[in-house]
Design an enzyme around this catalytic site. Sequence first.
Site, PDB file in Angstrom:
ATOM      1  N   HIS A 116       2.908 144.192  39.055  1.00  0.00           N
ATOM      2  CA  HIS A 116       1.561 144.721  39.095  1.00  0.00           C
ATOM      3  C   HIS A 116       1.506 146.204  39.223  1.00  0.00           C
ATOM      4  O   HIS A 116       0.350 147.116  38.755  1.00  0.00           O
ATOM      5  CB  HIS A 116       0.681 143.896  40.055  1.00  0.00           C
ATOM      6  CG  HIS A 116      -0.834 143.847  39.743  1.00  0.00           C
ATOM      7  ND1 HIS A 116      -1.401 144.303  38.416  1.00  0.00           N
ATOM      8  CD2 HIS A 116      -1.750 143.092  40.262  1.00  0.00           C
ATOM      9  CE1 HIS A 116      -2.618 144.003  38.383  1.00  0.00           C
ATOM     10  NE2 HIS A 116      -2.610 143.529  39.261  1.00  0.00           N
ATOM     11  N   ASP A 124      -1.078 145.279  33.929  1.00  0.00           N
ATOM     12  CA  ASP A 124      -2.179 144.972  34.459  1.00  0.00           C
ATOM     13  C   ASP A 124      -2.542 143.604  33.909  1.00  0.00           C
ATOM     14  O   ASP A 124      -1.657 142.942  33.251  1.00  0.00           O
ATOM     15  CB  ASP A 124      -3.449 145.739  33.998  1.00  0.00           C
ATOM     16  CG  ASP A 124      -3.703 147.357  34.285  1.00  0.00           C
ATOM     17  OD1 ASP A 124      -3.166 147.385  35.694  1.00  0.00           O
ATOM     18  OD2 ASP A 124      -4.103 148.066  33.654  1.00  0.00           O
TER      19      ASP A 124
END
Length: 471
Positions: free
Chosen positions: A442, A446
């Site tokens: 992450h 995204d």
Amino acid sequence: MFGVFRRKVVSGSSSASIVGKSWRASRPVASTTTCFASEGEVLLLHPGISGNVRSICHLTQPGATVNLKPLREVIIGFQPCVSVQMQTRMFSSGSGDLVDAVVPFMGESISDGTLATFLKKPGDRVEIDEPIAQVETDKVTIDVASPEAGIIQEFVAKEGDTVEPGTKVAIISKSAEGAAAPSKSVSAEAVSQPSPTAVEKVEEKPKPKVETTPVIEKPKPASPPPPKTSASEPQLPPKDRERRVPMTRLRKRVATRLKDSQNTFALLTTFNEVDMTNLMKLRSEYKDAFLDKHGVKLGLMSGFVKAAVSGLQNQPIINAVIDGDDIIYRDYIDISIAVGTPKGLVVPVIRNAEKMNFAEIEKEINTLAKKANNGTISIDEMAGGSFTISNGGVYGSLLSTPIINPPQSAILGMHSIVNRPMVVGGDIVPRPMMYIALTYDHRLIDGREAVFFLRRIKDVVEDPRRLLLDI
């Protein structure tokens, strides 16, 4: 032949050593330099020199006196004063009958390994390049092969030892006599040396009897009763019912990399489900024609690899990786396939998957899987990779959260196919469904890109015709 030259010994002169060093430097494989001394003179002998020795008088240093005389003037009275320096060929003993089996080069990133097991025993006959032992490294298992055909005389290393490239593992005799010699010498020594029991009997002599007064032993105090354990104290199983086994190098490496992945990446997993009806129908209709033409069975993995390639091309960030403060975008797609073997998890790589068709992907997967299970896969075949696919469905896994394989940024998890009731066109019908999971970093990726990537895989698998139309 021997070249002979002689000079007067002059105080402060070092020409003899200079000449000797010059000749040794010219013979790197095997050299023998000998000098003999008499009253006030030194004679240097060197093998391989023929012709007129006066042609080498320029090798001496300035200030040194060189007196060369014919060989016939040298008669007697010389004494040896310099030792002999010999070098032997690699893997050979001095007699030429014995050769050494050593650990081969294991790869640029591997410096040592563990001697896992011996495939042969002392006294066994081996052929040239036949494996006699296995060395386990962090990534692969490497065979130690016999350099010559012969009989294994002895093993120098032991199982469990840490070995490096070039470490001697075994001594092999090219003739049966060389292997039988140690046993004969041992038996001869056993015959020549008397047994320890016989020596003790010879050394024993009758000792004079000494009258002693009987000693009255004091009664021993009774041992205290064992302490009673309270009812609340847990009863642990006995230690003899437990086994402690050292971890293999491959298992240590896998544990370290997975823990580093958890500590480094910001792991997040997103899920989706795929209707496998169309892909399974395509497989059942064309599997026989596919096998006849390409010589390999049509599986489901090739369809998911093609779907992953399409998804990576649509979302290049999934194929990228963080390097320090930079992002490295890869313009190639190397798909790693996680394969479980009896020795541990290995991840061979399908190179340039974007340029391969279904048949080429299936052939490459079968080849790499066979090598992984046989333990013959090389380090180069597991190096690199930009994206990983892990198929836990072959073991019956319904759902999981896979862990990223560093230095990649995402991994796709496949699972088992289960018939579940689904709503299709307003009707409830059974459908073969599979859960798929994408674990991603992450920090780089995204949620939007991750969901779009997983949605692309779902669309391509549910309707493979999208690959032909590129939609």
